[in-house]
Design a protein around this motif. Structure first.
Motif, PDB file in Angstrom:
ATOM      1  N   SER A  74      -5.186   4.130   0.847  1.00 28.33           N
ATOM      2  CA  SER A  74      -4.255   3.460   0.048  1.00 28.33           C
ATOM      3  C   SER A  74      -5.835   3.313  -0.991  1.00 28.33           C
ATOM      4  O   SER A  74      -5.950   3.138  -2.313  1.00 28.33           O
ATOM      5  CB  SER A  74      -3.405   2.232  -0.143  1.00 28.33           C
ATOM      6  N   ASP A 128       1.023  -1.786  -0.011  1.00 28.55           N
ATOM      7  CA  ASP A 128      -0.197   0.147  -0.375  1.00 28.55           C
ATOM      8  C   ASP A 128       0.841   1.232   0.096  1.00 28.55           C
ATOM      9  O   ASP A 128       1.956   1.708   0.743  1.00 28.55           O
ATOM     10  CB  ASP A 128      -0.959   0.140   1.653  1.00 28.55           C
ATOM     11  N   ASP A 129       0.441   2.441  -0.224  1.00 30.21           N
ATOM     12  CA  ASP A 129       0.924   3.744  -0.392  1.00 30.21           C
ATOM     13  C   ASP A 129      -0.341   4.570  -0.328  1.00 30.21           C
ATOM     14  O   ASP A 129      -1.455   4.650  -1.469  1.00 30.21           O
ATOM     15  CB  ASP A 129       1.923   4.004  -1.068  1.00 30.21           C
ATOM     16  N   LEU A 130       0.045   5.702  -0.264  1.00 24.84           N
ATOM     17  CA  LEU A 130      -0.637   7.408  -0.764  1.00 24.84           C
ATOM     18  C   LEU A 130      -0.258   7.641  -1.913  1.00 24.84           C
ATOM     19  O   LEU A 130      -0.692   9.135  -1.835  1.00 24.84           O
ATOM     20  CB  LEU A 130      -0.890   7.775   0.662  1.00 24.84           C
TER      21      LEU A 130
END
Length: 199
Positions: free
Chosen positions: A124, A65-67
């Motif tokens: 995310s 996951d990342d933003l």
């Protein structure tokens, strides 16, 4: 005169032996700036391609996951609205933040004491599943409006909802029979995004 120069040399002595800042380490030893910021462009591309396939819902195929990707999609959607003469950056960011917090609370309540879901992962998933809404914001610039736009918007909202629900259900242990409870808030959020684009 000698005493003054001697005093001057006395003050300068610590600095004369100082080699100064060294730049010989080279830029090669430094990690790339995006890596230092925690942004992985390859990962964003992989997750984006995964979102573009409506039938591919396996969360583990999308990577970590990342933003950064969700923030990029929010900026893209806001910029497309700006081309239509509307300033909606605040709405997009505000609704996404509130939806992330609400889904985090809801899913962890549903986990019933088991292992819940992280806030980071909620943001995310909601952000990456916003991608079809960016597509709608672009299509609205060219579609004639009326029924055609309504049908396209409905299809894209269902696309966002199904992807987000599938990813949330995979992240939630013991989620059998809870699909509609997860799908309803997702459907509401992406409908609001669609209404922002259409009207």
């Amino acid at each position: 005169g000698c005493s003054v120069s001697g005093m001057g040399m006395g003050f300068a002595a610590p600095f004369m032996n100082d080699p100064g800042p060294s730049f010989t380490g080279g830029v090669e030893d430094e990690p790339p700036l995006l890596e230092e910021l925690g942004i992985d462009p390859g990962q964003i591309v992989r997750r984006t391609v995964g979102m573009l396939n409506p039938l591919k819902t396996r969360a583990e195929e999308a990577g970590d996951d990342d933003l950064a990707g969700p923030l990029l999609f929010g900026i893209i959607m806001g910029s497309l609205h700006l081309l239509h003469g509307r300033v909606h950056f605040g709405y997009i960011l505000g609704w996404t933040t509130l939806a992330t917090l609400a889904m985090y609370w809801l899913l962890n309540q549903m986990a019933a004491g088991g292992e819940g879901i992280e806030l980071y992962r909620c943001g995310s998933i909601i952000g990456y599943c916003m991608l079809p809404m960016c597509l709608l914001a672009a299509l609205v610039l060219f579609l004639p409006g009326g029924l055609v736009t309504g049908v396209v918007a409905a299809v894209l909202v269902l696309w966002c909802t199904s992807k987000a629900t599938a990813l949330f259900m995979r992240s939630l242990p013991h989620s059998e029979g809870k699909r509609m409870v997860v799908a309803y808030p997702c459907f509401t959020l992406y409908t609001l995004y669609a209404l922002l684009s259409v009207y």
